[in-house]
Design a protein around this motif. Sequence first.
Motif, short mmCIF file in Angstrom:
data_model
loop_
_atom_site.label_atom_id
_atom_site.label_comp_id
_atom_site.label_asym_id
_atom_site.label_seq_id
_atom_site.Cartn_x
_atom_site.Cartn_y
_atom_site.Cartn_z
N ASN A 204 0.83 -1.20 0.00
CA ASN A 204 0.00 0.00 0.00
C ASN A 204 0.87 1.26 0.00
O ASN A 204 1.96 1.28 0.56
N SER A 209 -3.89 3.80 -2.11
CA SER A 209 -4.67 3.35 -0.95
C SER A 209 -6.17 3.45 -1.19
O SER A 209 -6.92 2.56 -0.79
N THR C 231 -0.56 4.81 5.46
CA THR C 231 0.16 4.05 4.43
C THR C 231 1.64 3.90 4.81
O THR C 231 2.32 3.01 4.31
#
Lengths: 240, 639, 253
Positions: A204, A209, C231
């Motif tokens: 990711n 995302s 992330t």
Amino acid sequence: MPSATASPTQTKRGSSNPFIAFCQSSIGKKIIVGVTGVYLIVFITGHLLGNLEIYLGQDHVNAYAQFLQGLGPILWLERAILIAAVVIHIVVTIQLAAENRAARPQKYAHYNYQAAKPSSRTMIYSGLLVLCFVIYHLLQFTFMTTNPEYRHLEDHLHRHDVYRMMILGFQQPIISLFYAAAIFFLAAHLSHGFSSVVQTLGINNQKVSGFVSNGGRWFSWLIFAGYVSIPVSILIGLIK
Amino acid sequence: MTTQLDARIPSGPLADKWTKHRAESKLVNPNNKRKFDILVVGSGLAGASAAASLAELGYHVKCFCFQDSARRAHSIAAQGGINAAKNYQNDGDSVFRLFYDTIKGGDFRSREANVYRLAEVSANIIDQCVAQGVPFAREYGGLLANRSFGGAQVSRTFYARGQTGQQLLLGAYQALSDQINMGGVKMFPRSELLDLVIVDGHAKGIVVRDLKTGEISSFPGDAVVLATGGYGNVFYLSTNARGCNVSATYRAYKRGAFFANPCYTQIHPTCIPVGGPYQSKLTLMSESLRNDGRVWVPKNKGESRRPDQIPEAERDYYLERKYPSFGNLAPRDIASRSAKEVCDEGRGVGPGGLGVYLDFAESIRRLGEQTIRERYGNLFDIYHNITGENAYQVPMRIYPAVHYTMGGLWVDYNLMSNVPGLHVLGEANFSDHGANRLGASALMQGLADGYFVIPCTIANYLATQLGKKVSPDRPEFRAVEEEVRGRVKKLLSIKGKRSATSFHQELGLLVWEQCGMARSRDGLKDALQKIGPLREEFWENLNVLGGQQELNQSLEQAGRVADFLEFAELMCLDALEREESCGGHFRVEYQTEEGEAVRNDKDFCHVTAWQYTGPDSKPVANIEPLVFENVKLAQRSYK
Amino acid sequence: MNFKLKVWRQQNENTAGQFRDYEAINIPAEASFLEMLDIVNEGLIARQEEPIAFDSDCREGICGMCSLVVNGIAHGPGKAKTTCQLYMRRFQDGETIWIEPFRAAAFPIVKDLIVDRSAFDRIIQAGGYITARTGSAPDANSIPIGKTVADLAMEAAACIGCGACAAACPNSSAMLFVAAKISHLGLLPQGQPERTSRVRNMVRTMDALGFGSCTNHYECEAVCPAEISATFISRLNRDYAVASIREGLAARG
């Protein structure tokens, strides 16, 4: 005398064997769950594609079933891996869940979730419900313990008549309803699990995302639609 | 009796002094470094960088901070940037130019040799920070970006978004963490210095209260390094963090260290005004806002209309009126004083009448809201969050606030105070900024002191201390510990009616009024008369609940306020005796007809280093003359 | 404005705590949340009751010292802010407000609303740095770093170390904090030599200190005052996996 903060070298660092240390670490466990999860996702997708052959007719389904049976040792290898994946997926998850509970011994009196979705918060429950279903599913269609009469179903080529077995199984509305509910929990599990795997395996990033989390939702509902379409089609008489 | 102050400035040409000094400084053999314990108090830029660098050299370091982690020291809040004479922009910058700008910015009240050294090592600081991974802003080609800051004519400021202080501090904190891991530094968070231990005239230990358990204990050391920041919170409201205090430096002062130039305080003109008595701190707004905002107040006293209902003709754009060529960009001190004047006249705006408008309406008409949003969007957001007002629609309200203090403990070229063994770094010392600090120079000084100066100069002291380790069993330790315990016990036993905060607020208002932006002889005398009685009331009517053997924030605060109550007197005394206006110190008696500060180089071109002489006697003013061999003293003009 | 407060009071780590009710009366809407507590505390002191202990320092959102869970949200309602930047005008007059400390096994309560976050310091001490002996650095411009990479590293470096991520995480996981530091240093060329040992040591220290693991709820990201992206956790997972493989290969010789 006031105490200085302890140096981290004084804290436990785990095994000196790199593989064991990896397996003992939180991220290592997560990756194990993720990798087994990927395997299960692939299996679920393949299994769905196989099931969807019902729309191509009796001959296709039964030929496919016979082909699988004919794989012999390869089938058993695949089954062994599958069982191992399921067991590892579950055992490691339970370990993680226990550690996570220990990390928050005192709960908040009043907690207000900001981002966590119902699917992410119920992974362990949706997973365990799916496990229960899988056991029943195996008893019904693989071992045929619940329905020994399925063992004697044969088509005109004397192959095991899987096609008929599916129709007989899903013609009972209760079984179909139970099946649909189980697939719903599977979809919920996948809805979080798919994007979670991408995150856990380190794929990711900020660019992908949004795509990943939407993709996870689409994928899981496609799986749901695919699986549930079969009992629905049987119940409404589309497949006879 | 005054003491002769020897700054130990190396001889020779200015540009060679630091090199020469390093070559001539004493060295401590690596085997002997292990034998020395250094106590570093404070973990901001100066403290953390010093602790890490000293430990790298092999010294045993103990580092103390009152926050729960070394990473939270107030250096973290610095926004703008850090100056360095790298000349990466090819715009003619040099070590000498940075030196000159700093000396001139300090209104010729700092030491040439120290400032030159600061400019010299500034380039090394950037190298060091980049190597540590500080994410400075960069150009597309990957090289470092610079901006011009605080009116400098060259672009020499390095920055990391608006969080330069945070990133530099994290760099130092990480270097410190590395050394903690290696065992070179022992870190003591939530530990507050309550006193200094002097043995045979040398600083040989500190007494510390563990803020978690309340335990008071002493730590012996071969040298003490104070990096405990400034005293801006004597004004109660300032842009400093709540915990910032004068206690460490003031305790050292009471143990014999000289306190230099306490009257030099810097006021920042663009802060969000005080909203009410509940206010606990002031928030700085970037000065860049004055590039596009127009400063005004109503012409009429006691104006009650909303700003948009006040017609142009009834507005006073006082900076544009008084300083036509500089207008809204008049220097910090002039802008601050002018705001105070109009508010004193009763024309201030907002709650309590302590504020002036900073109006963007015209810029928005001229440039469009989008452009203003691009330039200042985050500042308008901060303003909106704090005040609930939308500055795109109504004028911002601003008011000056205390931001930095240039005064501090007196130190020589080695950064050692007059007490042997006691070294003072960063904002806690007085050394480099004179009467006024330039923007983006605080970070530079903190890191210069910690990374590059003290690791070299401390050896000059330690080399004389081999084999002279002081035993912790010496009665001096017990005696100071007992004194500290007695004081804590006293604070807890008064059982009066007022909280420490209420005394702090009252003191803050008083010194802000009389020793803030503009000071007068009468005002300072008035303040000096009132501080004593307030302090007396403090020791009779203070209410501190809870006990000593536990975490007790009221007790911590009471101890700090007690020191501010004494220190404020010293600050006012210094302001009274410095009969000139220079930098952050503006005496209304010494100004031109246009309101410009008038410096008196004949009588006051010196450092005043105050010496404690006892609780009821006036401190002695020791003088260090400032000698300028390389720059010509100039008077500024903004007309 | 007036409020009913339900505040966690606890004498120290070893005693049990409980919620106590307080009235916050006559609070200006312009006051910050911590200033509201200051006012309540002044009232308590006047009534000879011990004030509520809570941490704060800079009160401008950067030091990371303040640490309250307000109405079940770490740092209270609103995006990208610390508790000290929360203002009372956000609440309804007469509202009941729950105030709890950050809760995690790795953050023991010191007193009332104050917790001990030294676990975060220990994680940094385990490897959250680039070893660069003072004085040994080459010229700052000798290592060009592309603007995109530098900006991304800055985004990660913006972490203020407040601990809200671990407080908000249902598993009390410190992954966002660790990920931010791993990403900040791991993105930069200067951070490469220690990249493997850094991630290994920081993650194992994090585990040993009793933080939970990440199950991707992203509660951390939602409350983070510095808006650190979750992330970065993915990057941490990847770095850890790669480091483990490297470690394994090295062990085999």
